[in-house]
Design a protein around this motif. Structure first.
Motif, PDB file in Angstrom:
ATOM      1  N   SER A 228      -2.108  -2.616  -3.630  1.00  0.00           N
ATOM      2  CA  SER A 228      -0.961  -3.227  -4.292  1.00  0.00           C
ATOM      3  C   SER A 228      -1.239  -3.464  -5.774  1.00  0.00           C
ATOM      4  CB  SER A 228      -0.621  -4.558  -3.602  1.00  0.00           C
ATOM      5  OG  SER A 228       0.422  -5.219  -4.268  1.00  0.00           O
ATOM      6  N   LYS A 229      -2.428  -3.941  -6.062  1.00  0.00           N
ATOM      7  CA  LYS A 229      -2.814  -4.209  -7.447  1.00  0.00           C
ATOM      8  C   LYS A 229      -2.858  -2.916  -8.266  1.00  0.00           C
ATOM      9  CE  LYS A 229      -7.107  -5.322  -8.341  1.00  0.00           C
ATOM     10  NZ  LYS A 229      -8.386  -6.098  -8.408  1.00  0.00           N
ATOM     11  N   LEU A 235       1.395   2.668 -11.482  1.00  0.00           N
ATOM     12  CA  LEU A 235       2.720   3.223 -11.202  1.00  0.00           C
ATOM     13  C   LEU A 235       3.847   2.261 -11.541  1.00  0.00           C
ATOM     14  CD1 LEU A 235       1.948   4.910  -7.750  1.00  0.00           C
ATOM     15  CD2 LEU A 235       1.870   5.952 -10.019  1.00  0.00           C
ATOM     16  N   GLY A 236       3.485   1.031 -11.956  1.00  0.00           N
ATOM     17  CA  GLY A 236       4.501   0.066 -12.371  1.00  0.00           C
ATOM     18  C   GLY A 236       5.380  -0.429 -11.244  1.00  0.00           C
ATOM     19  N   GLN A 237       4.855  -0.417 -10.017  1.00  0.00           N
ATOM     20  CA  GLN A 237       5.644  -0.842  -8.854  1.00  0.00           C
ATOM     21  C   GLN A 237       5.010  -2.070  -8.214  1.00  0.00           C
ATOM     22  OE1 GLN A 237       8.459   0.386  -7.630  1.00  0.00           O
ATOM     23  NE2 GLN A 237       8.584   2.581  -7.989  1.00  0.00           N
ATOM     24  N   ASP A 238       5.820  -3.112  -7.995  1.00  0.00           N
ATOM     25  CA  ASP A 238       5.371  -4.312  -7.291  1.00  0.00           C
ATOM     26  C   ASP A 238       5.920  -4.258  -5.870  1.00  0.00           C
ATOM     27  OD1 ASP A 238       4.631  -6.765  -6.362  1.00  0.00           O
ATOM     28  OD2 ASP A 238       5.824  -7.942  -7.782  1.00  0.00           O
ATOM     29  N   GLY A 244       9.611  -4.687   4.591  1.00  0.00           N
ATOM     30  CA  GLY A 244       9.377  -3.343   5.122  1.00  0.00           C
ATOM     31  C   GLY A 244       8.192  -2.646   4.497  1.00  0.00           C
ATOM     32  N   ALA A 245       7.563  -3.257   3.484  1.00  0.00           N
ATOM     33  CA  ALA A 245       6.413  -2.623   2.828  1.00  0.00           C
ATOM     34  C   ALA A 245       5.275  -2.382   3.813  1.00  0.00           C
ATOM     35  CB  ALA A 245       5.919  -3.486   1.671  1.00  0.00           C
ATOM     36  N   ALA A 255       6.000   4.823   0.367  1.00  0.00           N
ATOM     37  CA  ALA A 255       7.196   5.622   0.128  1.00  0.00           C
ATOM     38  C   ALA A 255       7.942   5.140  -1.113  1.00  0.00           C
ATOM     39  CB  ALA A 255       8.112   5.573   1.350  1.00  0.00           C
ATOM     40  N   VAL A 256       7.940   3.827  -1.322  1.00  0.00           N
ATOM     41  CA  VAL A 256       8.618   3.275  -2.497  1.00  0.00           C
ATOM     42  C   VAL A 256       7.883   3.649  -3.775  1.00  0.00           C
ATOM     43  CG1 VAL A 256       9.235   1.134  -3.695  1.00  0.00           C
ATOM     44  CG2 VAL A 256       9.725   1.385  -1.255  1.00  0.00           C
ATOM     45  N   CYS A 257       6.562   3.465  -3.806  1.00  0.00           N
ATOM     46  CA  CYS A 257       5.845   3.675  -5.060  1.00  0.00           C
ATOM     47  C   CYS A 257       5.524   5.139  -5.337  1.00  0.00           C
ATOM     48  CB  CYS A 257       4.591   2.806  -5.131  1.00  0.00           C
ATOM     49  SG  CYS A 257       3.341   3.161  -3.916  1.00  0.00           S
ATOM     50  N   PHE A 258       5.374   5.986  -4.309  1.00  0.00           N
ATOM     51  CA  PHE A 258       5.046   7.388  -4.537  1.00  0.00           C
ATOM     52  C   PHE A 258       6.277   8.300  -4.532  1.00  0.00           C
ATOM     53  CE2 PHE A 258       1.018   5.953  -2.325  1.00  0.00           C
ATOM     54  CZ  PHE A 258       0.288   5.849  -3.498  1.00  0.00           C
ATOM     55  N   LEU A 259       7.327   7.898  -3.819  1.00  0.00           N
ATOM     56  CA  LEU A 259       8.517   8.740  -3.688  1.00  0.00           C
ATOM     57  C   LEU A 259       9.750   8.135  -4.349  1.00  0.00           C
ATOM     58  CD1 LEU A 259       8.175   9.658   0.114  1.00  0.00           C
ATOM     59  CD2 LEU A 259       7.287  10.934  -1.840  1.00  0.00           C
TER      60      LEU A 259
END
Length: 374
Positions: A228-229, A235-238, A244-245, A255-259
């Motif tokens: 997460s860190k 990638l600038g995603q928290d 659902g994470a 899926a959220v941070c890579f796609l």
């Protein structure tokens, strides 16, 4: 009288359509003039594509991929003219691994990434990813690695895309990613709302059933925290507390941070796609739903929870038929069903309940409709 039959599968025993047929048989046994509507459902986990195939003509593509333990296997995905439907369980699923070999510290979602890569190569620009039933706890880094993402340790060593290596990630590179995120619309469909890590996160809630020991669960959770860190840094995603994470060993977050995927509730998606909302507006007198095991997870986002919400909205009574009910008071308090029954209440053995589930459901639905009609 009009009865809507809308269950999930009974895992390891009956498909959702087979459950529908058994319940319909019991209703017809009591009164063949009762109108029944069979509408099998799924919650976004394994088997969802089978449900969608009941409603749509989807074509199948077969791809040679790596399974959760890096062995070669053949996995399918399905598509219509413009959308690919990919079920993680077909490439990275728990049921693909013998129980004695389950090890989510060393398993990977790489094969799921290979399915996505194939769909992208074929030109699909809408991809629906169903992520239940995984054998992994790698936060999707296996999937990402198949698409060109690179993960490095503090020493500059490229790490293997498996769960136990999450804790070593110190740098993420996406220079070799094989697609443009701006040109593809990803939706990730899941059946749980767990955060990525912590007491209710992916490792502590699900890793034990995927072969992890207590010590490994602790390390996997620390790995998810480090992941997460690093994705926030590179990638600038928290994604830590995103509902659902923690689904599918952190694939929700991956899926959220890579796609750049959007997360959608599994049961909401399936109901929307299969026209369930129109059905319940059609003067239904009773809904009968069910699944193999009813417990506290049922109220989080499973098929029965979705049924209860729609039943309440349209003021339709609904009943639950299950293989086993573990938290009856909690279910009744939160979902307010007309009735809850389980096969195990009949005093049968577990083997009998599984092997003769159809016959038991037929008898239970006969008694249910008999009592309801009084």
């Amino acid at each position: 009288m009009k009865v809507l039959i809308a269950p999930d599968k009974f895992k390891g025993s009956l498909s959702a359509m087979e459950v529908c047929n058994a319940i319909e048989s019991g209703i017809n046994k009591f009164d063949a003039t009762i109108e029944t509507i069979k509408h099998p459902l799924a919650d976004g986990g394994e088997g969802t594509l089978t449900i969608l195939q009941n409603y749509f003509e989807l074509k199948t593509v077969l791809v040679v991929v790596k399974d959760p333990l890096f062995n070669s296997t053949i996995a399918p995905y399905r598509h219509n003219e413009d959308t690919a439907f990919i079920e993680m369980a077909n490439a990275s699923g728990l049921l693909m691994v013998q129980e004695s070999k389950r090890d989510c510290s060393n398993s990977t979602s790489f094969g799921t990434g290979q399915l996505i890569k194939d769909a992208l190569k074929r030109g699909f620009r809408k991809i629906i990813l169903f992520i239940g039933g995984s054998a992994t706890n790698d936060a999707g880094i296996g999937m990402a690695a198949a698409l060109g993402y690179k993960f490095y340790s503090q020493e500059g060593e490229e790490i293997d895309p498996i769960g136990k290596e999450l804790i070593r990630i110190d740098r993420i590179e996406n220079d070799e990613v094989h697609f443009d995120l701006n040109n593809v619309e990803f939706t990730v469909v899941c059946d749980v709302k767990n955060p990525l890590y912590g007491s209710n996160g992916a490792a502590y809630v699900y890793a034990s059933q995927k072969g992890a020991s207590a010590d490994e669960i602790e390390q996997l959770d620390l790995g998810l925290r480090n992941f997460s860190k690093q994705v926030e840094k590179y990638l600038g995603q928290d994604v830590a507390n995103l509902p659902g994470a923690g689904a599918a060993g952190g694939m929700g977050a991956g899926a959220v941070c890579f796609l750049n995927a959007k997360i959608q509730s599994g049961i909401d998606f399936v109901m929307e796609q299969t026209g369930f909302h129109a059905l319940v507006k059609n003067k239904i007198d009773l809904i009968i739903t069910g699944e193999g095991s009813v417990d506290k997870q049922t109220i989080e986002g499973k098929v029965i929870k979705g049924i209860s919400e729609r039943a309440r909205e349209h003021q339709i009574p609904f009943s639950i038929l299950a293989g086993v009910v573990k938290d009856a008071a909690l279910i009744e308090e939160n979902l307010k069903p007309y009735s809850v029954q389980s096969i195990m209440e009949l005093g049968v053995t577990v083997n009998d309940a599984i092997e003769n589930a159809s016959a038991h459901l037929t008898e239970m639905s006969y008694q249910l409709i008999k009592n309801y009609s009084k």
